[in-house]
Design a protein around this motif. Structure first.
Motif, PDB file in Angstrom:
ATOM      1  N   CYS A  46      14.943 -30.273 -26.278  1.00  0.00           N
ATOM      2  CA  CYS A  46      14.982 -30.930 -24.974  1.00  0.00           C
ATOM      3  C   CYS A  46      14.252 -30.024 -23.979  1.00  0.00           C
ATOM      4  CB  CYS A  46      16.433 -31.136 -24.552  1.00  0.00           C
ATOM      5  SG  CYS A  46      16.624 -31.892 -22.937  1.00  0.00           S
ATOM      6  N   TYR A  47      13.406 -30.589 -23.170  1.00  0.00           N
ATOM      7  CA  TYR A  47      12.661 -29.764 -22.223  1.00  0.00           C
ATOM      8  C   TYR A  47      12.676 -30.391 -20.840  1.00  0.00           C
ATOM      9  CZ  TYR A  47       8.933 -33.172 -22.649  1.00  0.00           C
ATOM     10  OH  TYR A  47       8.219 -34.336 -22.616  1.00  0.00           O
ATOM     11  N   LEU A  48      12.237 -29.609 -19.867  1.00  0.00           N
ATOM     12  CA  LEU A  48      12.285 -30.033 -18.471  1.00  0.00           C
ATOM     13  C   LEU A  48      10.932 -30.557 -18.005  1.00  0.00           C
ATOM     14  CD1 LEU A  48      14.188 -26.898 -17.137  1.00  0.00           C
ATOM     15  CD2 LEU A  48      15.161 -29.186 -17.460  1.00  0.00           C
ATOM     16  N   GLU A  49      10.979 -31.626 -17.231  1.00  0.00           N
ATOM     17  CA  GLU A  49       9.771 -32.134 -16.583  1.00  0.00           C
ATOM     18  C   GLU A  49       9.462 -31.241 -15.377  1.00  0.00           C
ATOM     19  OE1 GLU A  49       7.935 -34.415 -17.691  1.00  0.00           O
ATOM     20  OE2 GLU A  49       9.178 -35.610 -19.052  1.00  0.00           O
ATOM     21  N   PRO A  50       8.200 -31.190 -14.934  1.00  0.00           N
ATOM     22  CA  PRO A  50       7.838 -30.339 -13.786  1.00  0.00           C
ATOM     23  C   PRO A  50       8.703 -30.577 -12.552  1.00  0.00           C
ATOM     24  CG  PRO A  50       5.857 -31.113 -14.871  1.00  0.00           C
ATOM     25  CD  PRO A  50       7.008 -31.818 -15.535  1.00  0.00           C
ATOM     26  N   GLU A  51       9.010 -31.854 -12.255  1.00  0.00           N
ATOM     27  CA  GLU A  51       9.820 -32.127 -11.061  1.00  0.00           C
ATOM     28  C   GLU A  51      11.259 -31.637 -11.231  1.00  0.00           C
ATOM     29  OE1 GLU A  51       9.566 -36.043 -13.444  1.00  0.00           O
ATOM     30  OE2 GLU A  51       8.232 -34.393 -12.850  1.00  0.00           O
ATOM     31  N   GLU A  52      11.726 -31.592 -12.474  1.00  0.00           N
ATOM     32  CA  GLU A  52      13.073 -31.083 -12.731  1.00  0.00           C
ATOM     33  C   GLU A  52      13.116 -29.566 -12.551  1.00  0.00           C
ATOM     34  OE1 GLU A  52      14.546 -34.459 -15.972  1.00  0.00           O
ATOM     35  OE2 GLU A  52      13.483 -32.678 -16.665  1.00  0.00           O
ATOM     36  N   VAL A  53      12.063 -28.897 -13.007  1.00  0.00           N
ATOM     37  CA  VAL A  53      11.963 -27.450 -12.804  1.00  0.00           C
ATOM     38  C   VAL A  53      11.949 -27.144 -11.308  1.00  0.00           C
ATOM     39  CG1 VAL A  53      10.506 -25.410 -13.105  1.00  0.00           C
ATOM     40  CG2 VAL A  53      10.744 -27.040 -14.982  1.00  0.00           C
ATOM     41  N   LYS A  54      11.147 -27.903 -10.578  1.00  0.00           N
ATOM     42  CA  LYS A  54      11.039 -27.700  -9.126  1.00  0.00           C
ATOM     43  C   LYS A  54      12.392 -27.876  -8.448  1.00  0.00           C
ATOM     44  CE  LYS A  54       8.387 -29.302  -5.115  1.00  0.00           C
ATOM     45  NZ  LYS A  54       7.356 -30.264  -4.642  1.00  0.00           N
ATOM     46  N   ALA A  55      13.150 -28.880  -8.883  1.00  0.00           N
ATOM     47  CA  ALA A  55      14.462 -29.145  -8.281  1.00  0.00           C
ATOM     48  C   ALA A  55      15.425 -27.992  -8.534  1.00  0.00           C
ATOM     49  CB  ALA A  55      15.041 -30.447  -8.837  1.00  0.00           C
ATOM     50  N   ILE A  56      15.376 -27.418  -9.734  1.00  0.00           N
ATOM     51  CA  ILE A  56      16.257 -26.289 -10.066  1.00  0.00           C
ATOM     52  C   ILE A  56      15.863 -25.048  -9.272  1.00  0.00           C
ATOM     53  CG2 ILE A  56      16.999 -24.714 -11.904  1.00  0.00           C
ATOM     54  CD1 ILE A  56      16.595 -27.081 -13.865  1.00  0.00           C
ATOM     55  N   LEU A  57      14.553 -24.778  -9.186  1.00  0.00           N
ATOM     56  CA  LEU A  57      14.080 -23.589  -8.475  1.00  0.00           C
ATOM     57  C   LEU A  57      14.403 -23.649  -6.981  1.00  0.00           C
ATOM     58  CD1 LEU A  57      10.573 -22.964 -10.096  1.00  0.00           C
ATOM     59  CD2 LEU A  57      12.712 -21.768 -10.539  1.00  0.00           C
ATOM     60  N   ALA A  58      14.624 -24.855  -6.470  1.00  0.00           N
ATOM     61  CA  ALA A  58      14.914 -25.012  -5.042  1.00  0.00           C
ATOM     62  C   ALA A  58      16.383 -24.733  -4.704  1.00  0.00           C
ATOM     63  CB  ALA A  58      14.550 -26.429  -4.585  1.00  0.00           C
ATOM     64  N   GLN A  59      17.231 -24.592  -5.718  1.00  0.00           N
ATOM     65  CA  GLN A  59      18.666 -24.467  -5.473  1.00  0.00           C
ATOM     66  C   GLN A  59      19.140 -23.085  -4.999  1.00  0.00           C
ATOM     67  OE1 GLN A  59      20.368 -27.252  -5.193  1.00  0.00           O
ATOM     68  NE2 GLN A  59      18.350 -28.093  -5.730  1.00  0.00           N
ATOM     69  N   PRO A  60      18.633 -21.969  -5.565  1.00  0.00           N
ATOM     70  CA  PRO A  60      19.140 -20.665  -5.109  1.00  0.00           C
ATOM     71  C   PRO A  60      18.912 -20.455  -3.612  1.00  0.00           C
ATOM     72  CG  PRO A  60      17.915 -20.424  -7.156  1.00  0.00           C
ATOM     73  CD  PRO A  60      17.664 -21.821  -6.672  1.00  0.00           C
ATOM     74  N   ASP A  61      19.902 -19.887  -2.939  1.00  0.00           N
ATOM     75  CA  ASP A  61      19.805 -19.587  -1.505  1.00  0.00           C
ATOM     76  C   ASP A  61      18.991 -18.306  -1.343  1.00  0.00           C
ATOM     77  OD1 ASP A  61      20.059 -19.029   1.143  1.00  0.00           O
ATOM     78  OD2 ASP A  61      22.253 -18.968   1.161  1.00  0.00           O
ATOM     79  N   ARG A  62      17.726 -18.474  -1.000  1.00  0.00           N
ATOM     80  CA  ARG A  62      16.812 -17.327  -0.972  1.00  0.00           C
ATOM     81  C   ARG A  62      17.024 -16.418   0.238  1.00  0.00           C
ATOM     82  NH1 ARG A  62      10.975 -19.788  -2.310  1.00  0.00           N
ATOM     83  NH2 ARG A  62      10.445 -17.575  -2.282  1.00  0.00           N
ATOM     84  N   SER A  63      17.975 -16.773   1.108  1.00  0.00           N
ATOM     85  CA  SER A  63      18.295 -15.885   2.227  1.00  0.00           C
ATOM     86  C   SER A  63      19.256 -14.777   1.789  1.00  0.00           C
ATOM     87  CB  SER A  63      18.917 -16.684   3.380  1.00  0.00           C
ATOM     88  OG  SER A  63      20.191 -17.179   3.015  1.00  0.00           O
ATOM     89  N   THR A  64      19.794 -14.909   0.563  1.00  0.00           N
ATOM     90  CA  THR A  64      20.691 -13.885   0.028  1.00  0.00           C
ATOM     91  C   THR A  64      19.986 -13.106  -1.070  1.00  0.00           C
ATOM     92  OG1 THR A  64      21.619 -15.273  -1.735  1.00  0.00           O
ATOM     93  CG2 THR A  64      22.637 -15.429   0.449  1.00  0.00           C
ATOM     94  N   ILE A  65      20.446 -11.887  -1.331  1.00  0.00           N
ATOM     95  CA  ILE A  65      19.838 -11.058  -2.375  1.00  0.00           C
ATOM     96  C   ILE A  65      19.979 -11.728  -3.734  1.00  0.00           C
ATOM     97  CG2 ILE A  65      20.115  -8.893  -3.669  1.00  0.00           C
ATOM     98  CD1 ILE A  65      20.650  -7.486  -1.046  1.00  0.00           C
ATOM     99  N   GLU A  66      21.189 -12.248  -4.034  1.00  0.00           N
ATOM    100  CA  GLU A  66      21.402 -12.876  -5.327  1.00  0.00           C
ATOM    101  C   GLU A  66      20.587 -14.158  -5.485  1.00  0.00           C
ATOM    102  OE1 GLU A  66      24.673 -12.169  -3.796  1.00  0.00           O
ATOM    103  OE2 GLU A  66      25.626 -10.806  -5.220  1.00  0.00           O
ATOM    104  N   GLY A  67      20.512 -14.937  -4.408  1.00  0.00           N
ATOM    105  CA  GLY A  67      19.757 -16.180  -4.458  1.00  0.00           C
ATOM    106  C   GLY A  67      18.274 -15.935  -4.685  1.00  0.00           C
ATOM    107  N   GLN A  68      17.716 -14.943  -3.972  1.00  0.00           N
ATOM    108  CA  GLN A  68      16.304 -14.641  -4.173  1.00  0.00           C
ATOM    109  C   GLN A  68      16.062 -14.140  -5.593  1.00  0.00           C
ATOM    110  OE1 GLN A  68      14.506 -11.192  -2.438  1.00  0.00           O
ATOM    111  NE2 GLN A  68      12.533 -12.191  -2.165  1.00  0.00           N
ATOM    112  N   ARG A  69      16.959 -13.270  -6.063  1.00  0.00           N
ATOM    113  CA  ARG A  69      16.827 -12.737  -7.432  1.00  0.00           C
ATOM    114  C   ARG A  69      16.800 -13.869  -8.455  1.00  0.00           C
ATOM    115  NH1 ARG A  69      22.258 -10.795  -9.252  1.00  0.00           N
ATOM    116  NH2 ARG A  69      22.382 -13.063  -9.524  1.00  0.00           N
TER     117      ARG A  69
END
Length: 255
Positions: A46-69
């Motif tokens: 099972c693999y991810l479509e490009p739009e699914e990858v994009k949706a997952i990458l958008a979830q981490p809160d990049r204002s935090t150290i853990e989210g950016q990591r």
């Protein structure tokens, strides 16, 4: 407890041994050895479509150290197709920040390979090292205490991000997403881009060409579904556009 297939293999090996050592039991051993082995079907991953990858990458809160990591780690996995432990072992000295950008990965059996990096990935890695500086030989991806991340912890966090992303991209609901899913996605998207499977094999560090061929098959299934959504050939006298597209024909020749 042995897996059923391994148990059957062990029994076959034992009775082959008995047949060699005990002539009077040859007939019985032969009957046992002729019992066919059940072969489980090998499913395309099972693999991810490009739009699914994009949706997952958008979830981490990049204002935090853990989210950016986490954002950097998953972006790195998608860029390189690295196995999760290969990515978690990466140190700054393994990355070439000058052009041509690439990373040195160590796979199974400590086999070494180079993977190209997108400029965007390099920029993310630079930013990560500015926020959490690491020595040249220290793993880049660490927790809040500076200890290297474990694969199980990454899987747990990814599951949370996927659950959140599924609210935006419902197709994720039916998929079991793990860090390895990014590796599958990388391979399938490389096939779609027309990259030869032998090159993909080298890039991802596949031991067997059969592994790489799974991705070609998965991509063909995607193309088949796309064709089904198009107008039926019986309703159109126009020649299918893909037959006139040399790039598509060239891609098909590489499979």
């Amino acid at each position: 407890h042995f897996h059923p297939v391994r148990r059957a293999a062990a029994l076959r090996s034992f009775f082959s041994f008995v047949a060699d050592r005990e002539p009077t039991a040859i007939e019985q051993c032969t009957q046992i050895l002729h019992v066919p082995m059940k072969k489980a079907p090998i499913h395309a991953p099972c693999y991810l479509e490009p739009e699914e990858v994009k949706a997952i990458l958008a979830q981490p809160d990049r204002s935090t150290i853990e989210g950016q990591r986490d954002h950097v780690l998953f972006s790195f996995l998608y860029n390189t197709g690295a196995r999760i432990q290969e990515a978690l072992d990466v140190c700054p000295q393994a990355i070439r920040f000058d052009s041509p950008n690439c990373v040195r990965l160590y796979g199974k059996g400590r086999k070494e390979r180079l993977s190209p990096l997108w400029p965007e990935t390099v920029s993310l890695l630079r930013s990560q090292l500015m926020r959490q500086p690491r020595a040249a030989d220290e793993p880049i991806f660490v927790n809040r205490y500076g200890a290297p991340l474990g694969a199980s912890g990454v899987r747990f966090k990814l599951a949370q991000y996927v659950e959140a992303a599924a609210k935006i991209t419902p197709s994720l609901t039916s998929k079991h997403v793990t860090p390895h899913s990014f590796r599958h996605a990388t391979a399938v998207h490389l096939v779609a881009a027309g990259v030869d499977v032998t090159v993909i094999r080298s890039w991802l560090g596949h031991v067997s060409l059969d592994t790489t061929n799974h991705y070609a098959q998965a991509n063909l299934e995607t193309k088949r579904l796309a064709l089904e959504r198009l107008e039926s050939p019986s309703r159109s006298t126009k020649r299918p556009s893909w037959k006139q597209d040399q790039s598509v024909l060239a891609w098909l020749d590489t499979l």
